[in-house]
Each structure stands twice: as C-alpha cells, then as structure tokens.
Scaffold this motif. Structure first.
Motif, PDB file in Angstrom:
ATOM      1  N   ARG A 594      58.143  29.535  10.668  1.00  0.00           N
ATOM      2  CA  ARG A 594      57.651  30.717  11.400  1.00  0.00           C
ATOM      3  C   ARG A 594      58.699  31.216  12.394  1.00  0.00           C
ATOM      4  NH1 ARG A 594      52.233  32.196  12.575  1.00  0.00           N
ATOM      5  NH2 ARG A 594      52.283  34.233  13.588  1.00  0.00           N
ATOM      6  N   LEU A 595      59.521  30.291  12.917  1.00  0.00           N
ATOM      7  CA  LEU A 595      60.523  30.635  13.919  1.00  0.00           C
ATOM      8  C   LEU A 595      61.633  29.594  13.881  1.00  0.00           C
ATOM      9  CD1 LEU A 595      61.557  32.116  16.527  1.00  0.00           C
ATOM     10  CD2 LEU A 595      60.041  30.584  17.825  1.00  0.00           C
ATOM     11  N   ILE A 596      62.894  30.034  14.024  1.00  0.00           N
ATOM     12  CA  ILE A 596      64.033  29.131  14.139  1.00  0.00           C
ATOM     13  C   ILE A 596      64.676  29.352  15.501  1.00  0.00           C
ATOM     14  CG2 ILE A 596      66.283  28.456  13.212  1.00  0.00           C
ATOM     15  CD1 ILE A 596      65.378  29.471  10.494  1.00  0.00           C
ATOM     16  N   VAL A 597      64.775  28.282  16.271  1.00  0.00           N
ATOM     17  CA  VAL A 597      65.435  28.334  17.575  1.00  0.00           C
ATOM     18  C   VAL A 597      66.742  27.562  17.457  1.00  0.00           C
ATOM     19  CG1 VAL A 597      65.317  27.733  20.020  1.00  0.00           C
ATOM     20  CG2 VAL A 597      63.255  28.509  18.815  1.00  0.00           C
ATOM     21  N   VAL A 598      67.858  28.231  17.714  1.00  0.00           N
ATOM     22  CA  VAL A 598      69.168  27.592  17.630  1.00  0.00           C
ATOM     23  C   VAL A 598      69.793  27.545  19.018  1.00  0.00           C
ATOM     24  CG1 VAL A 598      69.535  28.330  15.250  1.00  0.00           C
ATOM     25  CG2 VAL A 598      70.395  29.746  17.101  1.00  0.00           C
ATOM     26  N   SER A 599      70.504  26.465  19.280  1.00  0.00           N
ATOM     27  CA  SER A 599      71.204  26.332  20.559  1.00  0.00           C
ATOM     28  C   SER A 599      72.312  25.316  20.380  1.00  0.00           C
ATOM     29  CB  SER A 599      70.245  25.884  21.669  1.00  0.00           C
ATOM     30  OG  SER A 599      70.881  25.940  22.937  1.00  0.00           O
ATOM     31  N   THR A 600      73.352  25.453  21.167  1.00  0.00           N
ATOM     32  CA  THR A 600      74.497  24.554  21.036  1.00  0.00           C
ATOM     33  C   THR A 600      75.377  24.678  22.270  1.00  0.00           C
ATOM     34  OG1 THR A 600      76.265  23.880  19.510  1.00  0.00           O
ATOM     35  CG2 THR A 600      76.020  26.226  19.908  1.00  0.00           C
ATOM     36  N   LEU A 601      76.173  23.683  22.510  1.00  0.00           N
ATOM     37  CA  LEU A 601      77.169  23.758  23.572  1.00  0.00           C
ATOM     38  C   LEU A 601      78.104  24.933  23.305  1.00  0.00           C
ATOM     39  CD1 LEU A 601      78.515  22.203  26.053  1.00  0.00           C
ATOM     40  CD2 LEU A 601      80.064  21.272  24.340  1.00  0.00           C
ATOM     41  N   ASN A 602      78.443  25.640  24.356  1.00  0.00           N
ATOM     42  CA  ASN A 602      79.253  26.846  24.203  1.00  0.00           C
ATOM     43  C   ASN A 602      80.710  26.584  24.545  1.00  0.00           C
ATOM     44  OD1 ASN A 602      79.759  29.587  23.744  1.00  0.00           O
ATOM     45  ND2 ASN A 602      79.556  30.060  25.912  1.00  0.00           N
ATOM     46  N   ARG A 603      81.190  25.343  24.326  1.00  0.00           N
ATOM     47  CA  ARG A 603      82.545  25.019  24.757  1.00  0.00           C
ATOM     48  C   ARG A 603      83.359  24.298  23.686  1.00  0.00           C
ATOM     49  NH1 ARG A 603      82.382  23.901  31.237  1.00  0.00           N
ATOM     50  NH2 ARG A 603      80.806  25.474  31.714  1.00  0.00           N
ATOM     51  N   TYR A 604      83.004  24.494  22.456  1.00  0.00           N
ATOM     52  CA  TYR A 604      83.765  23.828  21.399  1.00  0.00           C
ATOM     53  C   TYR A 604      85.116  24.497  21.170  1.00  0.00           C
ATOM     54  CZ  TYR A 604      79.650  21.074  20.166  1.00  0.00           C
ATOM     55  OH  TYR A 604      78.585  20.195  20.194  1.00  0.00           O
ATOM     56  N   THR A 605      85.224  25.762  21.525  1.00  0.00           N
ATOM     57  CA  THR A 605      86.497  26.470  21.427  1.00  0.00           C
ATOM     58  C   THR A 605      86.456  27.648  22.385  1.00  0.00           C
ATOM     59  OG1 THR A 605      88.003  27.679  19.959  1.00  0.00           O
ATOM     60  CG2 THR A 605      85.657  27.904  19.520  1.00  0.00           C
ATOM     61  N   ASP A 606      87.631  28.041  22.885  1.00  0.00           N
ATOM     62  CA  ASP A 606      87.707  29.241  23.711  1.00  0.00           C
ATOM     63  C   ASP A 606      88.300  30.408  22.930  1.00  0.00           C
ATOM     64  OD1 ASP A 606      90.274  28.362  23.504  1.00  0.00           O
ATOM     65  OD2 ASP A 606      90.628  28.106  25.649  1.00  0.00           O
ATOM     66  N   ASP A 607      88.448  30.237  21.612  1.00  0.00           N
ATOM     67  CA  ASP A 607      88.923  31.298  20.732  1.00  0.00           C
ATOM     68  C   ASP A 607      87.717  32.139  20.307  1.00  0.00           C
ATOM     69  OD1 ASP A 607      89.745  32.852  18.526  1.00  0.00           O
ATOM     70  OD2 ASP A 607      91.328  31.412  18.033  1.00  0.00           O
ATOM     71  N   ARG A 608      87.575  33.319  20.913  1.00  0.00           N
ATOM     72  CA  ARG A 608      86.398  34.155  20.695  1.00  0.00           C
ATOM     73  C   ARG A 608      86.210  34.506  19.224  1.00  0.00           C
ATOM     74  NH1 ARG A 608      83.272  37.980  23.551  1.00  0.00           N
ATOM     75  NH2 ARG A 608      82.559  39.682  22.228  1.00  0.00           N
ATOM     76  N   GLU A 609      87.273  34.943  18.571  1.00  0.00           N
ATOM     77  CA  GLU A 609      87.153  35.362  17.183  1.00  0.00           C
ATOM     78  C   GLU A 609      86.811  34.190  16.267  1.00  0.00           C
ATOM     79  OE1 GLU A 609      86.994  38.429  16.174  1.00  0.00           O
ATOM     80  OE2 GLU A 609      87.177  38.957  18.305  1.00  0.00           O
ATOM     81  N   LEU A 610      87.449  33.041  16.506  1.00  0.00           N
ATOM     82  CA  LEU A 610      87.151  31.859  15.704  1.00  0.00           C
ATOM     83  C   LEU A 610      85.702  31.448  15.876  1.00  0.00           C
ATOM     84  CD1 LEU A 610      88.281  29.630  13.853  1.00  0.00           C
ATOM     85  CD2 LEU A 610      88.821  28.321  15.924  1.00  0.00           C
ATOM     86  N   LEU A 611      85.203  31.509  17.105  1.00  0.00           N
ATOM     87  CA  LEU A 611      83.811  31.135  17.372  1.00  0.00           C
ATOM     88  C   LEU A 611      82.850  32.073  16.659  1.00  0.00           C
ATOM     89  CD1 LEU A 611      81.752  29.404  18.916  1.00  0.00           C
ATOM     90  CD2 LEU A 611      81.967  31.009  20.821  1.00  0.00           C
ATOM     91  N   LEU A 612      83.092  33.390  16.737  1.00  0.00           N
ATOM     92  CA  LEU A 612      82.194  34.349  16.096  1.00  0.00           C
ATOM     93  C   LEU A 612      82.230  34.210  14.572  1.00  0.00           C
ATOM     94  CD1 LEU A 612      82.751  37.500  18.334  1.00  0.00           C
ATOM     95  CD2 LEU A 612      80.758  35.983  18.276  1.00  0.00           C
ATOM     96  N   GLN A 613      83.400  33.913  14.023  1.00  0.00           N
ATOM     97  CA  GLN A 613      83.481  33.682  12.584  1.00  0.00           C
ATOM     98  C   GLN A 613      82.666  32.448  12.189  1.00  0.00           C
ATOM     99  OE1 GLN A 613      87.643  33.403  11.582  1.00  0.00           O
ATOM    100  NE2 GLN A 613      88.097  35.479  12.341  1.00  0.00           N
ATOM    101  N   GLY A 614      82.768  31.397  13.003  1.00  0.00           N
ATOM    102  CA  GLY A 614      81.984  30.195  12.739  1.00  0.00           C
ATOM    103  C   GLY A 614      80.495  30.454  12.811  1.00  0.00           C
ATOM    104  N   TRP A 615      80.065  31.255  13.812  1.00  0.00           N
ATOM    105  CA  TRP A 615      78.651  31.586  13.929  1.00  0.00           C
ATOM    106  C   TRP A 615      78.164  32.377  12.708  1.00  0.00           C
ATOM    107  CZ3 TRP A 615      74.858  29.515  16.175  1.00  0.00           C
ATOM    108  CH2 TRP A 615      74.946  28.961  17.458  1.00  0.00           C
ATOM    109  N   GLU A 616      78.971  33.310  12.252  1.00  0.00           N
ATOM    110  CA  GLU A 616      78.545  34.131  11.119  1.00  0.00           C
ATOM    111  C   GLU A 616      78.328  33.277   9.875  1.00  0.00           C
ATOM    112  OE1 GLU A 616      77.219  37.143   8.862  1.00  0.00           O
ATOM    113  OE2 GLU A 616      77.466  37.061  11.041  1.00  0.00           O
TER     114      GLU A 616
END
Length: 1022
Positions: A594-616
């Motif tokens: 019915r619902l998915i809640v996702v959360s994670t530490l926000n410090r695995y990388t400081d490379d913004r583009e790499l992080l957004l690619q990983g999220w996608e």
C-alpha cells in the motif's frame, strides 16, 4: 554507528611487542662447542652475539607507527610497523627457545615466562594504572565505564578480542576511540607466547626422546627440522586464514591472533632454518638487506587506509623485515655483511641514534596513544604537527618508566634469580590494574545507575503539529527523570525488530512482517539503518490501521545504487549490491504494498550527479509497482557519541549540542523531488522538529527526550514520540489515508474457526495499544456516572496514561496500578471498540487471552483486582441494564491470592436465577506462583448449539466451570448471551470483592505491579 561511506577502516594502533630483551641472540650452536667427527659443519661457530641492527630495526618500526598515528602526510602506511615487530618477536623468541633446547636438551617454561613477565608487564601495568585513574578523571561517566572494561581486557591480555567484538559489531560502533586500543598487539604477542612456548617445549621433549641423542650437535640436528616443519605448517595455515578473514572481516583479520600467527612464524623460520651456514660477505646479501628495507619503507609510503589489510599486502613488509634480519645474520665464518663490506643495512641500523630510539620504543608506544586520544577528547580534532609534538612529549613518561621501573626490575638479581619471582611480578602487574579498573568501574556504574527499562511515565504524547516534540500541556514533563532515555538506556535503545536489520555479511532479509500480518494492506520500510530507526513509528501507524509492516533494512547499505566500502568487512560492499537487488526483486514478485517508505544515510558520497544516478537506478523498479513512494529525509548527524556526552552533562545537556551546518547535509534527492523532477516520489522530513529554529546548533536533548543512541541514529524513544508527527506528514502528503472509524476486521478462518479479533500487542515499548481495537475507560465511572467508583467501591482513577496502560516492546500489554505522592491511585481499563462479538446462530464463540497476573503477594497485594471480562453490547446505550444485559468474568483474582475464578452475571439485581450480586461463579481455581511469573490461557466459550446452550470456562485448556441455559428461564438466558458483547481488561484497586476476601488497600499495598497480556483473540465457529 553511522552507516557512512567510510573507506577501509584505519588499521588499529599497534603495540610494540618484546622490545627489551637483555641480548639479541643469534640462533646457532652453543659457544665453544667442538665439532665432532664428520658431523661438524665447518669452522667452529662464533659465540651468540648482540644484534644492534635489530635494535635499530625496532626504531624504524616504531617511528613508522607513531607517524601513522600522528597522521603525518605521506606516511599513511605506517601501520606496517606492527608487522615488523611481529616478525622480530617471532625470530628472537624462537631463537631463544631453540638455543636453550640445543644446549640443555629442554625448555624451561617457568624461566621463559618469567623473563617475558619481567620485560613486558611492569611497564604495561604502569600505563594501565595511569589510564584507569586519569581516564576516570578526564572522561565522562559513560565513556569511563567503557574504559575500565578496556583496562580489564588489556591487563588480562585479551584486548584484541574485545576490540574485535566492538569493531565488527555495527551496532556498537560510533563511539570514541579507546585509550587502550593499541594494547591489541601486546595481547596478540602474549597469546602467541602462551601458545608457542609450550608447543615448542613439547616438540623438543618428544623429538629428543625419540632421537635419543645426547650430544648438543645431535640435539640441534634433531630439533631444528621438526620445529621448522611445525612452524611452516602454522605459518601457511595462518596466512591462508588471514587471506580469508581479510575478505570477510577486516577487523577480525587485523586484530585476531590466528590471522597474525604467520608473521611470528616467518620470524620463527628465520631462527629455525640454517641461515647461519651461509657464507658471510656476499654482494647478494647486501642487496637483500637493502631490498628488504626498501620494501618496508615503500609500504609506509604507498599503503593507506584503502589497502586491504593484512591479506596479500602484508606479505611485503613481513618478507622485507625477514630480509633485513637475514642480511644481518652472521655467516658460517662468523662475519656479517657490514663487517665485510661496510655497506650493509645492518650497519646503518646499528648506529647510536636508531638504537637509542629502539631501546625506548616499547614504552614510547605504550604512552603515546593515550596522550593523543586524551588530547583529542579534550580539545577536539588535532592537526598533525600538534600530534607530532604530543607524541614527542610522550617520550618523557616513557623514558621515566624505562629508567625507574623497567630497567631496575629487569636487572634485579632478587627478581631474576628464581622464575617464580618473575612470575609473581607479572601476576602483580596484572592484578593491580584489574583492581583499579574494578574499583573505578564499580563507582562509575553506581553513578550511572542500572540500565533499567525505559520509563515514559510523566511524559506527554508526541505532538503532530510540528511546533514541538511533545504535546504542550499543563501537566507536561514533571516529576519524571531529567532525560528519557538516560545515557545508559540510550546506548541500547534500538528498534525492537529482532534480527530484521540484517548484518553486513547477509545478502537477503528474512521474512520480517509485523502488525496485522496477512492484512491485504502493507507498508514496506526499505533502506539502511537510518530507515530502520523508524521501525517503531511505522509499526504503530500500520497497527492503528490494521495494516501489515514489512521491514527490508540492511546495515550500512546505501539504498541508491552506489559502490561503497564497508568498514566492518574492510572491502567493497558486494553484499549490499546483492541485498539491494534481492529486496527489489522481492517487492516486484510479491503482493503489491500500500505504501513504500524509503530512507538512507545521506553521506555515502558527496558527488551529486553520482548520487542522483544511483537513486534513479533504485527508484525506477519501485515506481513500476505503481504504489506511493515516500522518501523520508535523513535526520541530523551529531558525529559524536551523544549518550557519552550527556552522561557527563546531566545538568546541562545543552553542552552536547552539535553544529547545524555539519549535522544537516544538502540532500540532492529531496531537492529534486521538491522541484518535481522525480515522478512518483514524495518527501517528508521531521528535521524541523528535532533541530528546530535556525540557530547554529542542533540539540542532543529536546524537551527531556535524548534524541540519539550513538553518533548518528535516533533513540527508539525519539522515534516513538515522533510517530504522530510522521503520521501527519504522511497523511498530508497523500501517501497515507486518514484514520477512519474502527470497523470489523477482515475475518480469517483456521480449522473451522473464524477469527474476529487477534491482538498480539506488538509495538514499541511505552506506546499505546491499537486505537483501532481498543478504547479507554476514564475516571471513576462511565459517562454520567451511573455507578460511582465503577459500582464496586474501587478507589483508583482510570487513565489513558502510558504510565498505566502501555505496550512493553516485547509483545505484551501492561496494565499497571500506580500511586502518586499524595496517595492517590491510578490504573488502566480498556475495552474493545467492537461491541458486536457474538456466536453465530446455533454456533460457538471463544474468547481467550494469555495473561500473567501481577507478581505481588501478601500485604503488598492487598486490594489488587486484575480482571478479563465482557459486558453486553447494549450497555453502551446509556450504560444501564446491568446485570440483565449479561457479564462474563473470564478471569478474576484478588489480593494476590494463588487462585482465580470465573463468574456469570445475569438476571436481576437482587437474587434471581443468577444469585446476584454473587453471580454464578466457579469458586477458587488453583493457580500458583507460575500464574504470576508466566502467561497462562484464560478462555470462555459461549455455545448456542441446539441441545447444548452453555457457557464454559477454561484455564490452560482445562474446563473448570460451566453454566447451562437450564439453570435459568429462557428470557434471562437470551438477554444474557444471545447478543453482541465487548471485552474489558483492567486492574482495579480496592473495592467490594477484595474487601470481602480481607484485602482492603493499606499503605503496605505496593503500586507498580502490572498485569501483562500476551494476546487477546475472539473466534467463532458455526
């Protein structure tokens, strides 16, 4: 510990083993031994001599390690100095034992351990004693308690295993470095001595008995090959284990004794194999020596904290050290490389300056690490020049201990002439720091107090409006503890999800489902430990809606598809990639949530583009499920051990605040969601509540709630009180429907029984029972007070406070009578929201609960009245009509007696077929102490089967009472049982029934003893 993308952990500090022998001996034949016959291997050997180059080699090793600890730029591989020490120690100790075996035909273990004790333990005892005392003075209480355990482990030579347990335990991470972390290698050395000395002595005994050789030369020829073969087997086996552990757990590989034995073994082989038969002055030996030195120095310059270690990489400094030692070993003619050529590395190492540092190295290392850690704890992060200066300053106490402790005891004839005296000195060196640690540690534990369960008594509920953490009421936060949980409790205040937050080595999650398991509506909690900290909150939200909660959480594993290094494993976190893929596949193949809640530490990388690619890459398959996805932003990261800080500032927790700009990082995913560039995903955050305002810092304690259990994760208490806020945010985002009025739960049929209600009281400790199933009775009577004191003379006031009604966090409901300072009693009484529980026409209804009675007896139990019972549903229409409306007392007990009873009330108020007001009772049913200390099953069955028509009472499956329709007229029977009813659980205090059994409440009656309820179920059968 934060699940941050920390690279391979910096290898732990390395204590210097066996730095002060009386003389460095050359393995070989005894001085003056004459060669005999054809067995003579050439010219007579030179006497065993002093090895100044080994003393200088110690200087190279210790300077490398000290530079590493001081973070000197360019010397990040200085941790290989420990490998140098281990090889030296294996070489010298084995040579010493071999020399004794070949000259005397035996190894005197008493003398061997006496020498080790005299040389190593007194200096270590001084450092341990100083740390136990000064650490207690300079550290906060919670950190002090940890430190005294470290002193105990170090004194008993098991420090490495204590640190293995801590370094490999993800949930124990995030604490300050130990003042005694460097004692791990001293523990490894002592464990090696305890193993290798007796093993070699036994080998010598067996070999010489079998060989029956009496000559010294014969002894040597017999012992050497067998001992060398044994050392070779141990070396190869240990190295293979080291390679395996380096892949699985870098901390275990680095700190564990079995994975370090091979380096001692390399040194032992240098002593056991006949290197001394080689000819002396040869150019290759010069090159070997300098090549070995270059290998060690090259490792210091080239290795860093990303080098998988020990593993294959440890071969280079280990074999390099062996090459240096080998190059300086005299040949068969007694000559050394330097003596013939003047260019050998042993000549440089034998100069005065290296030797002076080598002599001081053991004590210098023992002292420098506590100095660095204490200074860092006091003044914060230190720059490397400051660390270098502090390390140099540590030479003062090191030199003093060497001058006035080590040398006098080592050279004392009184101590050294008998082995037992040296052993006694060693024993004293162990006992003294152990006693100091126990004394200081006991005082600290007394100061901290016991780690009792978290008590939320006196705290108002969490606020949902976001303007505060707790509801602001006139009765808020008075009379309770200053901080909830306290510092000791906070360290262990984890979500009650068992093994569902899987460890680094796991690649799949178990089937972790909570709440109303089997419900068609399900919330999925997905992410790393920063998602797992929200378990209790989401469980409460799911349970209130009669939904299921599924947890898919892995420690230190980024939910975006990123390649990271796990600090516990010390290598690329391959298990994370496998787990993430498995989790996404499970959601795709299973029933739609019915619902998915996702959360994670926000410090695995400081490379913004790499992080957004990983999220996608992660969000794309989740979006395909077509269900709401909510990204719960990461909470502030203190970066310091918050409970330890609070333990030292109980009167001023504001001293533990931490910088806002360092705690709250930019969140690229949240920014993209806010800009409407991530379709199908919504974001919510509670950070404006737990780090309110726009000041320069975030609080560690807010409105009496200690927010963090370590340096990064919320306490479970904080998650519980944030539940109303999180629920409101999810509802306002449209991801979660609003709570609706309670309705009949979907029925489940098992073995012919249709389950109408089943509550296992799962939920976080201190939370309320499900609002979907239960409602509170308040005050001293029903609305309009038709029956003051609940009609039975009770003296308590019923409340909805979690001090009186709460979940215990272990799957049970607690109803607790309490008494305030004025002597006023309060307790809890809850009713099922449904009032339509009834058997089907001509069928049976069974009502059952697992109950542990209040564990109190005698005068302390006077007035206690726990009960599980029902009333006719029509009673809610004005709360009149008793007893005709029917009452079934499934279980009652009074005054802590070892008996329970069941009763049916019906008919008219005075007399009649049901003998009111006594009712139709079972009389006492034996129920001893086990009914107070454990759960037992209490049940009633209403059977409307034609020809039966009866009500039956059961205790643990045994029928003990029955009332049939034949005992009364049809109208009375039908009015009592042939309709819906509701359930009641309560603990009354005082009243007519306890008084009738001689149990009026007195000052001796003890409050605080709960009735615990494991489950409640209602089921029907046609």
């Amino acid at each position: 510990m934060s699940s941050s993308p920390i690279p391979v952990p910096v290898p732990a500090p390395s204590a210097v083993p066996e730095l002060r022998p009386d003389a460095f001996t050359i393995p070989g034949r005894r001085a003056g031994a004459a060669s005999r016959g054809s067995d003579a291997p050439g010219p007579a050997p030179r006497p065993a001599g002093f090895r100044p180059d080994i003393e200088g080699l110690r200087a190279v090793a210790v300077l490398a390690v000290l530079a590493f600890h001081a973070a000197v730029p360019g010397l990040a591989g200085g941790f290989v100095g420990v490998d140098v020490f281990l090889v030296i120690s294996g070489y010298l100790i084995t040579g010493l034992l071999l020399r004794e075996a070949t000259t005397t035909g035996r190894i005197r273990l008493g003398e061997f351990f006496s020498r080790r004790a005299r040389r190593l333990l007194p200096s270590a005892a001084v450092v341990l004693g100083a740390v136990a005392l000064f650490g207690a003075w300079l550290t906060v209480p919670l950190r002090r308690a940890d430190l005294e355990y470290d002193v105990l482990a170090s004194a008993l030579s098991v420090a490495n295993w204590r640190f293995v347990a801590q370094q490999t335990d993800y949930l124990a991470a995030g604490r300050d470095e130990s003042l005694l972390l460097h004692f791990w290698s001293l523990a490894v050395e002592e464990q090696f001595y305890l193993f290798w000395g007796p093993l070699l002595a036994l080998t010598v005994l067996l070999v010489l008995r079998l060989a029956r050789r009496g000559r010294p030369d014969g002894r040597g020829r017999a012992v050497r090959p067998v001992a060398a073969a044994l050392a070779a087997v141990l070396t190869v086996g240990s190295f293979a284990l080291s390679l395996s552990w380096t892949q699985d757990s870098v901390s275990l590989a680095y700190l564990g004794t079995p994975s370090r034995v091979w380096q001692f073994g390399v040194g032992a082989l240098l002593a056991l194999l006949p290197w001394h038969l080689l000819r002396g002055p040869r150019v290759p030996r010069v090159l070997v020596g300098w090549g070995g030195a270059a290998a060690v120095v090259g490792c210091v310059l080239a290795y860093d904290n990303t080098t998988p270690y020990p593993g294959w990489a440890a071969l280079v400094p280990t074999l390099g050290t062996a090459a240096v030692i080998l190059a300086g070993t005299p040949g068969r003619d007694g000559a050394t490389v330097s003596g013939a050529s003047g260019f050998g590395v042993d000549r440089v190492l034998g100069l005065r300056a290296p030797r002076a540092i080598g002599r001081l190295s053991y004590n210098l290392y023992l002292w420098h690490w506590p100095v660095l850690v204490l200074a860092g704890a006091k003044f914060g992060p230190l720059d490397w020049p400051v660390k270098v200066a502090l390390t140099a300053a540590a030479a003062l106490p090191a030199a003093a201990v060497m001058r006035w402790v080590e040398r006098p005891l080592r050279k004392s004839r009184t101590v050294s002439e008998l082995p037992r005296r040296g052993l006694s000195l060693g024993l004293a060196s162990v006992v003294i720091p152990v006693v100091l640690a126990l004394v200081v540690g006991t005082g600290t534990l007394r100061l901290l107090g016991p780690a009792a369960p978290v008590d939320l008594q006196g705290l108002p509920p969490g606020s949902s409006d976001g303007t505060s953490l707790l509801v602001r009421t006139a009765a808020s936060a008075k009379g309770g503890p200053p901080v909830v949980p306290d510092a000791v409790q906070a360290r262990k205040d984890f979500p009650p999800d068992g093994e569902c937050e899987v460890a680094p080595a796991a690649t799949t999650s178990p089937d972790c489902r909570f709440g109303v398991v089997g419900s068609p509506d399900r919330i999925v909690l997905l992410g790393d430990s920063h998602a797992g900290q929200w378990f209790s909150a989401l469980l409460a939200i799911a349970a209130e809606r009669r939904w299921e909660l599924e947890e898919l959480v892995k420690q230190g594993c980024p939910l975006p598809e990123l390649t990271v290094v796990n600090p516990q494993l010390g290598r690329t976190y391959r298990e994370c990639d496998t787990w993430r893929a498995n989790a996404l596949a499970r959601l795709k193949e299973g029933p739609k949530p019915r619902l998915i809640v996702v959360s994670t530490l926000n410090r695995y990388t400081d490379d913004r583009e790499l992080l957004l690619q990983g999220w996608e890459k992660t969000l794309a398959p989740l979006r395909e499920l077509g269900v709401p996805i909510v990204y719960l932003r990461d909470t502030p990261i203190p970066g310091t051990d918050v409970p330890a800080c609070v333990s030292g500032h109980t009167d001023d927790p504001a001293a533990c605040e931490f910088p806002r700009d360092e705690a709250l990082w930019a969140d690229p995913l949240a920014d993209e969601i806010a800009a409407d560039r991530v379709p199908g995903v919504r974001t919510v955050s509670v950070n404006d509540v737990i780090c309110p305002g726009d000041g320069r810092s975030c609080p560690a304690v807010l409105e009496r709630i200690l927010l963090y259990r370590d340096d990064a994760h919320l306490t479970n208490v904080a998650a519980v009180v944030l539940t109303p806020r999180l629920e409101r945010l999810l509802t306002e985002s449209g991801a979660l429907p609003s709570k609706t009025a309670p309705a009949a739960a979907p029925s489940v049929t098992v073995d012919g029984w249709t389950q109408l209600l089943r509550d296992d009281f799962d939920g976080p400790a201190g939370s309320r029972p499900s609002e979907a199933d239960w409602q509170y009775d308040l005050g001293t009577c029903y609305p309009g007070c038709p029956a003051p004191q609940w009609g039975t003379g009770e003296i308590e006031t019923m409340t909805d406070s979690t001090a009186n009604v709460r979940l215990d966090g272990r799957g049970a409901l607690e109803i607790v009578p309490t008494r305030d300072a004025a002597g006023q009693w309060s307790s809890g009484r809850i009713e099922s929201r449904r009032a339509d529980f009834a058997p089907p026409p001509g069928g049976v209804m069974r009502i059952e609960a697992g109950i542990a009675l209040p564990d109190v007896t005698g005068p302390a139990a006077a007035g206690y009245w726990p009960a599980f019972w029902t009333l006719g549903g029509e009673l809610r229409n004005g709360y009149t009509g008793w007893p005709a409306i029917g009452e079934l007392d499934i279980m009652e007990q009074v005054n802590g007696r070892d008996a329970v009873f069941g009763t049916m009330h019906c008919g008219v108020l005075d007399g009649g077929p049901c003998q009111e007001p006594r009712g139709l009772g079972s009389g006492d049913q034996p129920c001893g102490a086990e009914c107070r200390t454990g759960f037992h099953r209490y049940a009633v069955e209403v059977d409307l089967t034609p020809g039966a028509e009866q009500v039956r009472w059961y205790l643990d499956g045994r029928e003990h009472h029955r009332v049939t329709a034949a005992r009364m007229d049809r109208a009375t029977w039908d009015r009592a049982v042939n309709h819906g009813l509701f359930l009641i659980l309560n603990v009354a205090v005082g009243g007519n029934l306890p008084t009738a059994f001689g149990g009026a409440v007195t000052p001796a009656t003890e409050p605080g003893h709960p009735m615990r309820v494991d489950y409640v179920s209602v089921a029907t059968k046609p």
